[in-house]
Design an enzyme around this catalytic site. Sequence first.
Site, PDB file in Angstrom:
ATOM      1  CE  LYS A  65      43.333  -5.576  52.690  1.00 31.82           C
ATOM      2  NZ  LYS A  65      43.628  -6.271  51.398  1.00 31.82           N
TER       3      LYS A  65
ATOM      4  CB  SER B  21      49.767  -6.658  47.263  1.00 35.22           C
ATOM      5  OG  SER B  21      48.846  -7.178  46.321  1.00 35.22           O
TER       6      SER B  21
ATOM      7  CD  GLU C 150      36.048  -0.343  57.006  1.00 32.31           C
ATOM      8  OE1 GLU C 150      36.144   0.300  58.064  1.00 32.31           O
ATOM      9  OE2 GLU C 150      36.901  -0.332  56.103  1.00 32.31           O
TER      10      GLU C 150
HETATM   11  C1  LIG Z   1      43.355  -5.746  50.145  1.00 25.58           C
HETATM   12  C2  LIG Z   1      44.347  -6.121  49.125  1.00 25.58           C
HETATM   13  C3  LIG Z   1      44.713  -5.232  48.083  1.00 25.58           C
HETATM   14  C4  LIG Z   1      44.055  -3.909  47.871  1.00 25.58           C
HETATM   15  O1  LIG Z   1      44.231  -2.991  48.908  1.00 25.58           O
HETATM   16  P1  LIG Z   1      45.208  -1.739  48.792  1.00 25.58           P
HETATM   17  O2  LIG Z   1      44.865  -0.939  49.993  1.00 25.58           O
HETATM   18  O3  LIG Z   1      44.890  -1.039  47.509  1.00 25.58           O
HETATM   19  O4  LIG Z   1      46.595  -2.237  48.809  1.00 25.58           O
HETATM   20  C5  LIG Z   1      45.714  -5.618  47.199  1.00 25.58           C
HETATM   21  N1  LIG Z   1      46.311  -6.824  47.295  1.00 25.58           N
HETATM   22  C6  LIG Z   1      45.967  -7.704  48.263  1.00 25.58           C
HETATM   23  C7  LIG Z   1      46.677  -9.019  48.303  1.00 25.58           C
HETATM   24  C8  LIG Z   1      44.991  -7.389  49.203  1.00 25.58           C
HETATM   25  O5  LIG Z   1      44.666  -8.273  50.151  1.00 25.58           O
END
Ligand SMILES: *Cc1c(COP(=O)(O)O)cnc(C)c1O
Length: 393
Positions: free
Chosen positions: A89, A377, A111
Amino acid sequence: MNYNVDSNGYYGNFGGAYIPEMLYPNVEELRQRYLEVMNEPDFKVTFDKLLRDYVGRPSPLYFASRLSEKHGARIYLKREDLNHTGAHKINNTIGQILMARKLGKKRIIAETGAGQHGVATATVCALMGMECVVYMGEIDIARQAPNVARMKMLGATVRPALSGSRTLKDATNEAIRDWINNPVDTHYIIGSAIGPHPYPDMVTRFQSIISEEIKWQLKEKEGRENPDYVIACIGGGSNAAGTYYHFLDQPEVGIIAVEAAGKGIHSGESAATSILGKEGIIHGCKTLLMQSEDGQITEPYSISAGLDYPGVGPMHAHLYTSGRGEFYSATDDEAMHAGLELAKLEGIIPAIESSHAFAVFNHKNFKKDDIVVISLSGRGDKDLDTYINYFNL
Ligand SMILES: *Cc1c(COP(=O)(O)O)cnc(C)c1O
């Protein structure tokens, strides 16, 4: 077929800017300026420098040998979990705060649901010395105390949304109201590849550093830039959009998305948006979203707070309906066990969102020489309580 945004802000039938008239000047300023600003040499230099020295990029592309052995493919992990603040993010919030500064904005609003995007936003506001107001549903504030504390420590003001179900969608309404009232000095940082055009494209471009790095890293390791598959979990779709971006027009690269099926796709407690969704308007764009017969948005459910969103970004709605992407959904149970497997085989505890991507092996068989890149992610530290309760650790 074009999988990128067109000049009208659409991905196929999806996207656009469905916003109240009072928001038009804010969104229009951004639409007119975002590409030009992103292409200014000093913008690029500053963005690259912060990604390197502050976020810690490039994030490694790691060959997961034991996971590969187990599932019969050449599996690489794109380590977004190693970024500062623990997920992808931050790539987007760094990009957007630099954009805000270029547009002469003095104040940032956002938000947040689970608080991850709120923390990433508060982080870059501290970094840049900008005022930060984060809207969060009253219920979410109670559920996500550690992230609320982080935001406060980073100097942000957390304002509770007290109306409706007092969760994410109500926080979004409050943020939009704030932006309407403060059009000149305020920038609204949206946290995923959603929202009115140009947000989905802008966020995707900031996150596209993920696939840009995959290309040269894979070239170094395998002698070719293109894997056979790229795989990501999808909430709103920003880590997925960044992972796919440079492969969208490479038909030999398979695109795989994994959504959250919660307690089962047809259990009534799920967030499998593409599969269950119908065309509708959410967060200022036309996309696939979960809704009742009469068009009321359905409350989503997933064990992972970051995938608990009733819509999906317009790029992904297009990838799904056009057939360019293969979409699967993983239940809570599948995701939790895939997360545990990654911990045991590779010594990496993933965020539960990311664990959904690793559940792909329950749904698809790969060939032994397939090169498969999975977006890891985020890291699992924030989810330890959920893992503890689920596995009785
Ligand atoms: C917020 C988040 C997501 C989901 O958000 P996307 O916009 O779909 O990427 C996925 N993995 C993690 C670790 C997150 O913090």
